[in-house]
Design a protein around this motif. Structure first.
Motif, short mmCIF file in Angstrom:
data_model
loop_
_atom_site.label_atom_id
_atom_site.label_comp_id
_atom_site.label_asym_id
_atom_site.label_seq_id
_atom_site.Cartn_x
_atom_site.Cartn_y
_atom_site.Cartn_z
N ILE A 190 -37.09 16.03 20.27
CA ILE A 190 -37.32 17.16 19.30
C ILE A 190 -37.50 16.78 18.08
O ILE A 190 -36.55 16.09 17.59
N ARG A 191 -38.58 17.21 17.29
CA ARG A 191 -38.72 16.58 16.04
C ARG A 191 -37.51 17.08 14.89
O ARG A 191 -36.96 16.32 14.15
N ASP A 192 -37.28 18.57 15.24
CA ASP A 192 -36.23 18.94 14.35
C ASP A 192 -35.56 20.23 14.96
O ASP A 192 -36.38 20.86 15.38
N VAL A 193 -34.28 20.02 15.03
CA VAL A 193 -33.47 21.13 15.55
C VAL A 193 -32.57 21.63 14.47
O VAL A 193 -31.76 20.93 14.05
N THR A 209 -21.46 24.74 27.49
CA THR A 209 -20.29 23.62 27.38
C THR A 209 -21.18 22.44 27.14
O THR A 209 -20.39 21.48 26.76
N ASP A 210 -22.24 21.99 27.39
CA ASP A 210 -23.00 20.88 27.19
C ASP A 210 -24.26 20.71 26.85
O ASP A 210 -25.37 21.48 27.11
N ILE A 211 -24.28 20.17 25.50
CA ILE A 211 -25.41 20.16 24.77
C ILE A 211 -25.95 18.66 24.61
O ILE A 211 -24.99 17.89 24.33
N GLY A 212 -27.19 18.53 24.90
CA GLY A 212 -27.94 17.18 24.38
C GLY A 212 -28.91 17.32 23.68
O GLY A 212 -29.96 17.94 24.23
N PHE A 213 -29.04 16.66 22.50
CA PHE A 213 -30.16 16.71 21.69
C PHE A 213 -30.41 15.07 21.40
O PHE A 213 -29.82 14.44 20.51
N ILE A 214 -31.18 14.59 22.47
CA ILE A 214 -31.30 13.18 22.73
C ILE A 214 -32.72 12.62 22.05
O ILE A 214 -33.70 13.20 22.39
N ASP A 215 -32.58 11.43 21.40
CA ASP A 215 -33.91 10.98 20.69
C ASP A 215 -34.39 11.85 19.73
O ASP A 215 -35.80 11.99 19.87
N CYS A 216 -33.89 12.69 19.12
CA CYS A 216 -34.53 13.76 18.06
C CYS A 216 -34.67 12.95 16.87
O CYS A 216 -33.71 11.96 16.63
N LEU A 217 -35.49 13.52 16.01
CA LEU A 217 -35.67 13.06 14.58
C LEU A 217 -34.63 13.54 13.58
O LEU A 217 -34.18 12.84 12.80
N THR A 238 -30.62 9.68 18.42
CA THR A 238 -31.25 10.64 17.36
C THR A 238 -30.83 9.75 15.95
O THR A 238 -29.79 9.56 15.55
N SER A 239 -31.75 9.92 15.25
CA SER A 239 -31.91 9.24 13.94
C SER A 239 -31.49 10.26 12.86
O SER A 239 -31.51 11.56 13.01
N SER A 240 -31.15 9.98 11.64
CA SER A 240 -31.14 10.76 10.39
C SER A 240 -29.60 11.34 10.37
O SER A 240 -29.69 12.55 9.87
N MET A 241 -28.76 11.12 11.34
CA MET A 241 -27.59 11.60 11.51
C MET A 241 -26.68 11.24 10.36
O MET A 241 -26.53 10.17 9.89
N ARG A 263 -26.94 4.13 21.02
CA ARG A 263 -28.25 4.09 20.24
C ARG A 263 -28.33 4.66 18.75
O ARG A 263 -29.56 5.06 18.54
N THR A 264 -27.23 4.82 18.27
CA THR A 264 -27.56 5.35 16.87
C THR A 264 -26.81 4.37 15.69
O THR A 264 -26.29 3.34 16.21
N ASP A 265 -26.94 4.81 14.48
CA ASP A 265 -26.13 3.85 13.54
C ASP A 265 -24.85 4.31 13.12
O ASP A 265 -24.53 4.24 11.97
N ILE A 266 -24.29 4.76 13.98
CA ILE A 266 -22.97 5.43 13.68
C ILE A 266 -21.96 4.33 13.19
O ILE A 266 -22.21 3.24 13.63
N SER A 267 -21.09 4.53 12.30
CA SER A 267 -20.30 3.60 11.51
C SER A 267 -19.03 3.35 12.27
O SER A 267 -18.41 4.43 12.70
N PRO A 268 -18.14 2.18 11.98
CA PRO A 268 -16.77 2.24 12.74
C PRO A 268 -15.94 3.11 12.04
O PRO A 268 -14.98 3.72 12.81
#
Length: 919
Positions: A190-193, A209-217, A238-241, A263-268
């Motif tokens: 999805i482009r924008d949630v 109880t189960d949400i997945g917004f996967i590979d969204c912009l 998902t990018s731009s988190m 598959r995200t750029d989450i930090s330690p």
């Protein structure tokens, strides 16, 4: 979830015999079944019939249900229509309307594509609870909103893994308003949630109880922090988190058990904060997160009772410690959990979610290969996929099989795979698992398992294991499927397995050849994938003599010619032409060769394919014409179909092409030029110059075919003069003196001998005007250069000591020693006409001692016992009275010693063949 059917009591007649009372029309047809030891299918209890139907595909279920009225009624039973998988079927509004009466109680539906999505409302399945779709790129907000409005009981909605590019937050709000029972929502791409959509879900879907917004912009992190009901949350890919916001907010979600940030750029620091501050979080999946993985000092071991899944952790050990609190640390933790009697409610929710997320992430990672993941795939990734293949969730099994098919591939264009990964799968028992899935009645599993088997079988060791485990029989059976996707992947498996010579006979014995031929007829007008794979497998099989005959007997010639004539897909054209080439060269080659040539439109189609813009198609078409030209009738028919012009044009255009195309273009002209009329036509069409250019190729195989074609062309004096004019003497001299191929050197020498035995001189004097040749050429210099190199070539096969011994003795051993030293093994495959043999016999009387020696050397090669056409050549020489000329050459006082000895050997060869013929 396994289906359960209520047991029914079979209806009985007064005499206690079970009868099909509702189906009187078939009683007379089955009276012969009432014999001792036979089972009357009419006596099966209703629940047994229903259980049988539940194990069949929808297509087979419908076919069996049509047997009689009773079974038709049973086939409409509610329990058989709780779930429906329509991905492999064309599902439109008309089909939906026809299925609607059976779908009143439908609870679970899987579909594929926008057209199917538009048709869902026509099923009128108001009780639908679970909806899952893929290939969703073209599904719109309007379609999804209408689906939600018509199915207010919906509890689970999953769209992906491909991107839902046309779905926006508006559709998500509509879902929230229309589906208050929604507990699971997983959407990809999805482009924008936005916040409004997420807040609507939080407000109107209290059971979510189960949400997945996967590979969204873009996903609103703040709003997700308001969904207090969520247990499992995925924002994988998902990018731009804003991970600072996430780490300071999401740990407050009171019920969050599982979080997937793969598959995200989450930090330690964000990972550490979530693990340390969230009281409910038990699993954080962070596979393939580059920034996290770069921090080699990060460790999750200090977070008690919490599992971090990443590339740098031991995933199986972590799963075992979290789930079992035991010493089990093997690679079957998911299977062990399913076998255990564990009453942990959270665990019963975590495992299915974790299986789903891991299968999705591993597949995505396999589809987008990255550097540095080799060790992970060999040590953990492959084993994880195998473990997930044993899941109770069908979609997880499918994705795991697809992941196995994908992660081994290095280059799909060239069918190159990572052997280490493939053999790791084999060592961990993957072949048996995949074959087990391939035997499932579920067609989705069949196709994905067959795809994985096909890809893994590129490795010879895996292919052997597949064959030993009964995989060939399974794939041959799947190739007969009415489901095109299943048949396509099965054909791909047979294609890869048929590369191995040891598997071809087994494929034939399993009925694979007939299945592949039938595939072509069944799907001839739809789809290139299944046709290319079927034709490719048949091409490999046709390279085996026995299988080639079976392909022809099974109708393969007609099927392949049909593809060559009518199919517009380049891959199909290439494989069809390759198969026809192999058919023409193997099996009962004379019979197959003639059969291909006589098939209506075959030669015309192949000639046309030599003009294809695709090099592979041109190459295989030229190869087929080359093989077919060995048959006299085919040779002339190819010329009549425009083959000379097409092949000359091909040769002219392939100076920078691959060696394979160059070899076949020259080879096809070589085959056609056996006929003198074709040879003259090739010269007139401009074929000499490109053949000379090909003779200068760096490839040994091209040397041979170009030299062979020029040898044939040089038989005609007009062509011989053209060769001189186009600079062909130097090209032939270079071949004769320096080619790695003995055959190329031999045929170049013979071409030069033809050119300078005197006939071209006569033509140059009297035929110039009529032939339109205007160039002034001096033949003397060319002749001297040619004769010098012919002599050098022949003397390479002359051992002075052996020749001296042969001259001094009449013992057969001395001549045999010379023969063995002079023999060119491959020359035994050359077949000469009576005119060509006659020309060499005449050359024995030529004033040039070099040409005499060359002629005797050539006749020796053509008559050596054991040569493929030696008897044929001996017969031609006997008919031409060559023995007298040979005796004269052997006794000539002025002839070179080599010419005398070679002539004696040829005489001995003729005597041998005459004795053999009369014996």
């Amino acid at each position: 979830m396994s289906r359960r059917v209520r047991r029914k009591v079979a209806r009985k007649s007064k005499g206690n015999d079970v009868v099909a009372s509702s189906c009187p029309e078939i009683r007379d047809e089955v009276l012969d079944l009432e014999l001792p030891g036979t089972v009357d299918w009419r006596s099966l209890p209703d629940d047994t019939v229903i259980q049988l139907l539940s194990c069949l595909s929808y297509r087979d279920r419908a076919s069996l249900s049509s047997t009689c009225r009773t079974w038709r009624t049973l086939g409409s039973s509610q329990c058989l229509w709780n779930t429906l998988d329509l991905r492999s079927h064309r599902f439109d509004a008309n089909m939906a309307s026809s299925l609607a009466p059976r779908c009143v109680h439908l609870q679970k539906l899987r579909f594929r594509g926008a057209e199917s999505a538009d048709a869902i409302i026509h099923l009128r399945a108001r009780n639908l609870c679970e909806l899952s779709g893929d290939y969703c790129r073209k599904i719109t907000d309007a379609t999804l909103s209408v689906i939600a409005a018509r199915h207010e009981l919906l509890e689970s909605l999953q769209l992906g893994p491909d991107f839902c590019e046309r779905i926006s937050s508006d559709a998500i709000k509509a879902i929230a308003h229309c589906c208050p029972r929604l507990s699971k929502l997983r959407l990809s791409g999805i482009r924008d949630v936005n916040a409004d959509a997420i807040n609507a879900l939080a407000k109107h879907c209290p059971k979510l109880t189960d949400i997945g917004f996967i590979d969204c912009l873009n996903v609103d992190e703040l709003a997700l922090g308001n969904v207090m009901s969520v247990h499992f949350l995925s924002v994988a890919g998902t990018s731009s988190m804003k991970w600072g916001v996430v780490s300071h907010l999401w740990h407050k979600l009171p019920n969050l058990i599982g979080l997937d940030v793969s598959r995200t750029d989450i930090s330690p620091s964000a990972v550490a904060r979530l693990l340390s501050l969230s009281h409910s979080l038990r699993v954080l999946c962070a596979l393939n997160c580059p920034i996290l993985e770069e921090d080699t000092s990060f460790s999750a071991s200090k977070y008690k009772n919490k599992l971090l899944i990443s590339l740098f952790t031991n995933i199986f050990e972590g799963l075992a410690s979290l789930f079992f609190d035991s010493t089990k640390k093997g690679k079957n933790v998911f299977l062990d959990w399913r076998s255990s009697k564990n009453n942990d409610k959270d665990l019963n929710e975590i495992i299915p979610w974790l299986e789903w997320m891991l299968s999705h992430t591993l597949l995505r990672s396999a589809e987008s290969p990255q550097q540095g993941l080799d060790n992970f795939w060999v040590e953990q990734g492959g084993a994880l996929l195998l473990s997930l293949m044993q899941s109770s969730q069908e979609d997880v099994q499918e994705r795991a099989a697809t992941g196995l098919a994908t992660f081994v591939v290095i280059d799909d264009e060239n069918a190159s795979i990572d052997c280490g990964r493939a053999e790791a799968v084999m060592r961990d028992g993957g072949i048996r698992l995949l074959l087990g899935l391939a035997k499932s009645w579920r067609e989705g599993l069949q196709s994905e398992a067959a795809k994985a088997i096909a890809n893994l079988s590129v490795n010879a060791n895996v292919a052997k294991a597949v064959a030993e485990e009964g995989g060939i029989e399974i794939l041959a059976g799947l190739a007969r499927s009415m489901n095109k996707l299943v048949a396509e992947e099965a054909a791909g498996g047979l294609w890869n397995l048929s590369v191995g010579e040891e598997h071809k006979g087994a494929i034939a014995e399993a009925g694979g050849i007939k299945a592949l031929v039938d595939l072509i007829f069944k799907w001839s007008s739809s789809g290139d994938g299944v046709l290319e794979r079927a034709a490719g497998a048949l091409a490999n099989l046709a390279a085996d003599d026995k299988c080639s005959t079976e392909v022809a007997l099974a109708g393969g010639v007609h099927a392949l010619v049909m593809l060559a004539r009518n199919c517009k897909f380049e891959g199909v054209q290439e494989q069809a032409a390759r198969a026809l080439a192999n058919l023409a060269a193997h099996g009962d080659s004379n019979s197959n060769n003639a059969a291909v040539g006589q098939e209506a439109g075959a030669l015309e189609a192949l000639v046309q394919l030599t003009r294809s813009p695709h090099e592979g198609v041109r190459q295989e078409a030229a190869g087929a014409l080359w093989n077919l030209s060995f048959d006299d009738r085919n040779r002339e028919a190819i010329a009549a179909a425009g083959g000379v012009q097409a092949l000359v044009a091909l040769a002219q255009s392939c100076s920078n092409a691959s060696p394979g195309l160059q070899e076949r273009a020259a080879g096809a002209l070589w085959g056609l030029s056996v006929s003198e009329a074709n040879s003259i036509a090739i010269g007139r069409e401009g074929g000499v110059a490109p053949l000379i250019a090909l003779a200068r190729s760096e490839a040994e195989d091209v040397h041979e075919t170009a030299a062979g074609a020029l040898w044939n062309l040089a038989f005609n004096p007009g062509n011989a003069l053209r060769i001189v004019e186009e600079g062909g003497v130097s090209a032939l001299v270079d071949l004769c003196s320096s080619s790695v191929s003995k055959m190329a050197r031999f045929m170049a020498a013979l071409a030069l001998a033809y050119m300078f035995d005197g006939r071209m001189d006569e033509f140059a004097l009297v035929g110039t005007g009529s032939e339109g040749i205007s160039k002034s050429v001096s033949l003397d210099g060319a002749r001297r250069m040619a004769l010098k190199n012919i002599e050098t070539f022949v003397l390479m096969f002359s051992d002075p000591q052996a020749f001296t011994a042969a001259a001094a003795s009449s013992a057969p051993a001395a001549l045999s020693q010379v023969t063995e030293g002079a023999r060119i093994q491959e020359a035994g495959h050359l077949r000469c006409s009576g005119a060509e043999i006659g020309r060499f016999v005449t050359m024995l009387r030529n004033p040039s001692s070099i040409l005499k020696t060359c002629a005797a050397f050539a006749l020796l090669q053509f008559t050596i016992p054991g040569g493929r056409h030696a008897i044929h050549h001996a017969s031609l020489m006997q008919n031409a009275g060559a023995a007298r000329v040979l005796r004269g050459a052997a006794a000539a006082a002025t002839a070179p010693l080599e010419a005398k000895i070679f002539a004696r050997i040829v005489l001995r060869n003729l005597e041998y063949h005459q004795i053999e013929h009369t014996a």
